[in-house]
Structures are given as structure tokens and as C-alpha cells.
Design a protein around this motif. Sequence first.
Motif, short mmCIF file in Angstrom:
data_model
loop_
_atom_site.label_atom_id
_atom_site.label_comp_id
_atom_site.label_asym_id
_atom_site.label_seq_id
_atom_site.Cartn_x
_atom_site.Cartn_y
_atom_site.Cartn_z
N TYR A 1 71.82 -53.37 -21.36
CA TYR A 1 70.99 -53.33 -19.70
C TYR A 1 71.71 -52.08 -18.98
O TYR A 1 72.25 -52.33 -18.86
CB TYR A 1 70.53 -53.97 -19.40
CG TYR A 1 69.23 -54.77 -20.12
CD1 TYR A 1 68.79 -54.26 -21.28
CD2 TYR A 1 69.69 -56.31 -20.47
CE1 TYR A 1 67.80 -55.14 -21.91
CE2 TYR A 1 69.30 -57.50 -21.28
CZ TYR A 1 67.95 -56.93 -22.37
OH TYR A 1 67.34 -57.98 -23.09
N TYR A 2 70.72 -50.82 -18.99
CA TYR A 2 71.57 -50.15 -18.23
C TYR A 2 71.43 -50.68 -16.66
O TYR A 2 70.51 -51.08 -16.19
CB TYR A 2 70.37 -48.54 -18.17
CG TYR A 2 71.00 -47.63 -18.92
CD1 TYR A 2 71.96 -47.96 -20.04
CD2 TYR A 2 69.49 -47.07 -19.89
CE1 TYR A 2 72.08 -46.33 -20.63
CE2 TYR A 2 69.77 -46.14 -21.39
CZ TYR A 2 71.16 -45.76 -21.77
OH TYR A 2 71.26 -45.11 -22.47
N TYR B 1 61.52 -59.79 -21.88
CA TYR B 1 61.67 -60.21 -23.19
C TYR B 1 62.76 -59.73 -24.17
O TYR B 1 62.70 -60.64 -24.95
CB TYR B 1 60.17 -58.85 -22.84
CG TYR B 1 59.29 -58.87 -24.75
CD1 TYR B 1 58.53 -59.96 -24.44
CD2 TYR B 1 58.95 -58.22 -25.51
CE1 TYR B 1 58.19 -60.63 -26.05
CE2 TYR B 1 58.27 -57.71 -26.67
CZ TYR B 1 57.83 -59.44 -26.69
OH TYR B 1 56.87 -59.54 -27.66
N ASP C 1 75.00 -51.74 -19.42
CA ASP C 1 75.69 -50.43 -20.01
C ASP C 1 75.78 -49.64 -18.78
O ASP C 1 74.97 -49.15 -18.17
CB ASP C 1 74.34 -49.74 -20.87
CG ASP C 1 74.93 -49.19 -21.58
OD1 ASP C 1 76.04 -48.70 -21.65
OD2 ASP C 1 74.31 -48.86 -22.30
N LEU D 1 77.07 -48.91 -28.16
CA LEU D 1 76.86 -49.73 -29.51
C LEU D 1 78.31 -50.63 -29.61
O LEU D 1 77.57 -51.24 -30.59
CB LEU D 1 76.12 -48.82 -30.04
CG LEU D 1 75.34 -48.07 -30.18
CD1 LEU D 1 75.23 -47.02 -31.08
CD2 LEU D 1 74.29 -48.77 -30.65
N ASN E 1 80.18 -52.71 -28.22
CA ASN E 1 79.94 -53.50 -27.02
C ASN E 1 79.09 -54.66 -28.15
O ASN E 1 80.20 -55.70 -27.96
CB ASN E 1 78.76 -53.66 -26.12
CG ASN E 1 77.43 -54.18 -26.48
OD1 ASN E 1 77.22 -55.85 -26.68
ND2 ASN E 1 76.57 -53.33 -27.11
N TYR E 2 78.51 -54.30 -28.91
CA TYR E 2 78.37 -55.50 -29.94
C TYR E 2 79.59 -56.28 -30.82
O TYR E 2 79.43 -57.38 -31.14
CB TYR E 2 77.83 -54.70 -31.23
CG TYR E 2 76.30 -54.25 -30.45
CD1 TYR E 2 75.63 -55.03 -29.31
CD2 TYR E 2 75.29 -53.47 -31.00
CE1 TYR E 2 75.01 -55.00 -29.44
CE2 TYR E 2 75.01 -53.33 -30.48
CZ TYR E 2 74.02 -53.77 -29.48
OH TYR E 2 72.83 -53.19 -28.80
N GLY F 1 64.43 -52.76 -28.30
CA GLY F 1 62.86 -52.20 -28.43
C GLY F 1 62.64 -51.04 -29.29
O GLY F 1 63.69 -50.53 -29.92
N ILE G 1 64.93 -48.05 -29.07
CA ILE G 1 66.61 -47.79 -29.42
C ILE G 1 66.79 -48.59 -30.53
O ILE G 1 67.63 -48.30 -31.12
CB ILE G 1 67.20 -47.85 -28.50
CG1 ILE G 1 66.65 -49.69 -28.46
CG2 ILE G 1 67.04 -47.68 -26.99
CD1 ILE G 1 67.95 -50.58 -26.80
N HIS H 1 70.16 -47.71 -33.65
CA HIS H 1 70.57 -49.01 -34.25
C HIS H 1 71.09 -49.23 -35.57
O HIS H 1 71.76 -49.60 -36.08
CB HIS H 1 70.68 -49.85 -33.11
CG HIS H 1 70.38 -50.50 -32.21
ND1 HIS H 1 70.28 -50.04 -31.01
CD2 HIS H 1 71.73 -51.75 -31.95
CE1 HIS H 1 70.71 -50.35 -30.02
NE2 HIS H 1 71.04 -51.48 -30.15
N HIS I 1 60.72 -54.61 -31.06
CA HIS I 1 60.03 -54.97 -30.86
C HIS I 1 59.21 -54.09 -30.31
O HIS I 1 59.62 -52.71 -29.82
CB HIS I 1 60.52 -56.16 -29.96
CG HIS I 1 60.68 -56.06 -28.76
ND1 HIS I 1 60.42 -55.02 -27.64
CD2 HIS I 1 61.96 -56.05 -28.12
CE1 HIS I 1 61.72 -55.18 -26.78
NE2 HIS I 1 62.22 -55.97 -27.17
N TRP J 1 55.24 -53.63 -23.47
CA TRP J 1 53.83 -54.33 -22.95
C TRP J 1 54.02 -52.45 -21.98
O TRP J 1 54.61 -52.24 -21.65
CB TRP J 1 54.53 -55.31 -21.76
CG TRP J 1 55.12 -56.71 -22.75
CD1 TRP J 1 56.31 -57.34 -23.26
CD2 TRP J 1 54.14 -57.70 -22.53
NE1 TRP J 1 56.46 -58.31 -24.04
CE2 TRP J 1 54.96 -58.73 -23.80
CE3 TRP J 1 53.16 -57.83 -22.43
CZ2 TRP J 1 54.50 -59.63 -24.41
CZ3 TRP J 1 52.73 -58.95 -23.09
CH2 TRP J 1 53.07 -59.69 -23.92
#
Length: 517
Positions: free
Chosen positions: A12-13, A24, A50, A228, A230-231, A261, A264, A268, A290, A293
Motif C-alpha cells: 500500500y502507498y 478489504y 509501497d 512489483l 516486493n513479491y 484491486g 492495478i 500485475h 476484486h 466499494w
Amino acid sequence: MAKPYYITTPIYYVNDKPHIGHAYTTLACDVLARFKRLDGFDVTFLTGTDEHGQKVEKAAFNRGVSPQDFTNEVSQNFRDLTDQMNFSNDDFIRTTETRHKLACQEMWNRLQTLGHIRLGNYAGWYSVRDEAFFTESELVDGKAPTGAPVDWVEEPSYFFNLSQWQQPLLDFYEANPNFVGPESRFNEVKSFVKGGLRDLSVSRASFKWGIPVPDDSDHVMYVWLDALTNYITASGWPTDTELGDLAKYKKLWPADLHMVGKDILRFHAVYWPAFLMAAELPLPKRVFAHGWWTNEGQKISKSLGNVIDPTALTAQYGLDHTRYFLMREVPFGNDGDFSAAAITHRMNGDLANDLGNLCQRVLSMICKNCDGVMPALPLEPIDTDQGLLSAVDGLLDQVRDLLDRQAFNEALRVIWQVVSDANRYVDSSAPWALKKTDPVRMAEVLAVLAETIRQIAILTQPVMPQSACMILDQLGVDMANRDFSVIAGKGRLASGHQIGKPSPIFPRYIEEGSTDG
Ligand code: MSP
């Protein structure tokens, strides 16, 4: 040896406080991670922050602090969120860590050595909010397609030869039909790639807050190449030093699932696999996107002042209730609307009336009518007993299959069908009336129900860890007997032990100021 399962959230930024969108994505991963652990997998669940790029640099500047001080503070808010939401992540990565810098530089060196990066000049539009480049023709009314403002950028830049990866990507998608879910989003990804790919600018020379490009300190890496990576950093790549662990890398990589989400997905499902192919590294097995909301029908945005704070939500409605609502309300993958009416409806319907009442009725009757001693299951179950037991025994396979497709709401729906079956069985068997006429049969009915509740509680642990634990405590189920090896017909409720007087686990929710009660 247990099979490894490696699942990741986006990082997350740290330009802002965590909101419902962040909670979520991580919640969905937490539910899967918990489910896989109970199902016997050796799970590694990663989340993190991030921290580089212009967006974060600007946010720090606006607060009048250095980017490093700023990211230390905001990253901590995301760590705190993982505790508040009871997330069970095994690692929390920050892109400002040395292990990550090392992995990014190795990624860069591989791409460069293998001939996929060249120096050139970038001239085009850049959106700091999206951290993405756009051509003139992609703009909509002078803005990025997301509505974010854009700036004209002209600077020297390194380029990754993304254009060369169009066919290899399409071949990969063809060979891996489950690579992206939901299917409709996979189709969008394929059409985007079929439309042709342009080389991608992967460095910036006009600011400093990023990972330096090896051997060219005028440039920092483009924040998405950094992010990316990071994974794979967290899997232990690329060294066997205190900064890495190649045995762990071999066990974890490629990742089983990147949850993201819809906004993005392109990064990915297009850029990340292209970088990995070019670096001659294995590709992740699946990416799931996903939906988003809205809040009472409106897009969530800071300017509208309707951002939903996950901490406020759990304080108002309860942690497990919020977790249940977020996973149950919307078909995962679709957009969904948060409303006070919808969460209240789920809490009072599914939780208080359906599951809560079932537990309370059955356990109170065992207390009152069996002196609190857990009754034994019938040696020869009659058809109605068998019907309910078969339904609950069949749940694990169904839920596993649905969760492997990230259909969280469907998984909960099938579990609640059995909750309804159990409530109907209570009504039709009327154990309270049997107390006088046939106490033996009454005890059997209560045992069938207690066994059903036991399995439902074990299966709902991933979504509602604390409440499910309370139900299992009330049933007197040992801590050692709460995983999936003791359900689905492979184990039954013990009998003969004493249970205490139950207290309601899901009280009705009454809106403040409401006269409903
Ligand atoms: N830093 C990048 C991800 C890099 S991953 C290598 C990023 N960060 S983010 O902080 O902006 O947000 C990330 C996640 O929050 C995304 O998955 C996004 O879809 C999700 N959400 C943001 N707002 C949302 C809603 N209103 N609803 C649901 N999810 C939303 O992007």
C-alpha cells in the motif's frame, strides 16, 4: 511435508491513512491464508507498504518532513491495521528495506544484462496519483482515464522492451487459462495486450525518492518496477545472506496468488509477468482482481469526505461482523456498495437470527435438559439426522473449491444454507417437546445439532476467527481439534463432557437512536 502456499496483498502507498479498500484486499487474503492453514498447507502470507515514488515524496513534502520519517510513520499505521483487523500475515515488507533494494537492483541487472533495458528519452504525460505514464491519445478531457491530473514530463529515461513481450504474454495466457480471475477481467487484459504494447519507461531522473539504478545515480527506478519486485524479495530472493534465503525462495516462488484491486490488474497481469519472463524467472500462478466499494451509492473519495475508516467500522459494528459482511455481501470480483442498512441487515439476519440463535437455542437446551453434559450422537441416525449430517459433512469440499476460485460470498452462502437446514431441523424435531415424551431422542437431536454447529464453527474460523473460537469454546472442543482434519466425516463431536451456560455470540445490532429492538 505440508504443501507451501504463498499469497500476497498489494503493497500500500503510504501517502495516506488506511481505508476500507486496503482492509478489504488484505481481509480476502487473510481469509484464504487462514483457510489454507486449517487445510494443512504451509502458508506464507505477505503484505506491506509501497514507500517510494513521487506520490509519497509529495505527501512527505506537504507535511514538511523527510520522506524516510514520513514513511516510517505511515507504514506503522498499516501495521497497526493488521492488528486491528486480526490479519494473520507472516511477513510485512517495506520497500525501503535493504533486502528489497538488493532484490530490485538484481532484477534491474538481470534485465539489463539480458538486453531488455536501453537508455532513451521520455516525453509524455505522467499521473503522479496513478504513478503511470499516458500518451496524448489515452487522455480523457485532458486527464488520465482514472480522472487523475497529469503533468507533461520530458527527461532521459531507461526503457524496458515491453513491446517484445506481446506474443510471449499471449502464449502464456493461452497456456494458463486460470492465470487471471475473474474471467471477464482476464478478457480485458488479453484485449489490451492484443492491442499492442509500447516500451515502458522504467526510470525517472527528475526526483530522488526511489531505488537508485545500478551504475547510473542520475536515475531512480520507476516505482512500479520497484513495487512489483516486493513479491519475490519477500520469498527470499536473490541471495543466501542475512538479506535473503534461497531455500525459502525455492519453496515459495512462484507465488500461488497475488490478490489485487481491479485498478492495478494491468500492472500485475501484463507488466509483472513481462518483467519476470525477461529476467528468466518463473511467473506467479494466479492474479485475482476484486471490485471496488462505494459508500451509500457514492464513489469513495477524500474530496467527498466519505472515506470509510476500517477502525471506525469495526468499533461500531464489531470486528468479526465487519469481516463477515465484507466477505458475504458482494460477489468477489464485482463492485459493492457499503451501507449501514446492508450491514445491519446481515448482522441481524445471518448472524443474530440464523447462526446466533441456532447456537444459543441448542447449547441452552443441552444445559437445561441434559444437565450441561454433551449428549452422544445416535448410533443409528434416522433419515432427518442423516440428511443434516451429510449436508454439513459435504461442506468442506464445496467451500474449498469455491475458495480456490476466490468465491468468498458463495462459500459463505453454502455454509449458511446448512445453518438454515439446522434451524429447520430444530423446528421439525422440536426437542423441547421431546423432553417429557422421549428424552433419549431429545438427546440425540441435540447431539446432531451440536455436531453440525461444531463443523460450521470450524469452517467459519477463517472469516470470523474470534466468534468461531467462542462457539468452539462453548462446545468444549479442544484447541487441538479445530482444523479440517477433524471435519467432513473424519471426526465427530466428543460427548460426555460438561459445558457451561452459553452466552449469546451474535447479539442483535440496534442502530443508535433507533426504536427497533
Ligand atoms: N502501491 C500500489 C500497489 C502496488 S502492488 C505491487 C497501490 N496502492 S494503493 O494503496 O493505492 O491501494 C491498493 C489497493 O486498495 C488496491 O488493490 C485497490 O484496488 C484497493 N482499493 C482502493 N480503494 C478501493 C475501494 N474503494 N474499494 C476496494 N478496494 C479499493 O495501488
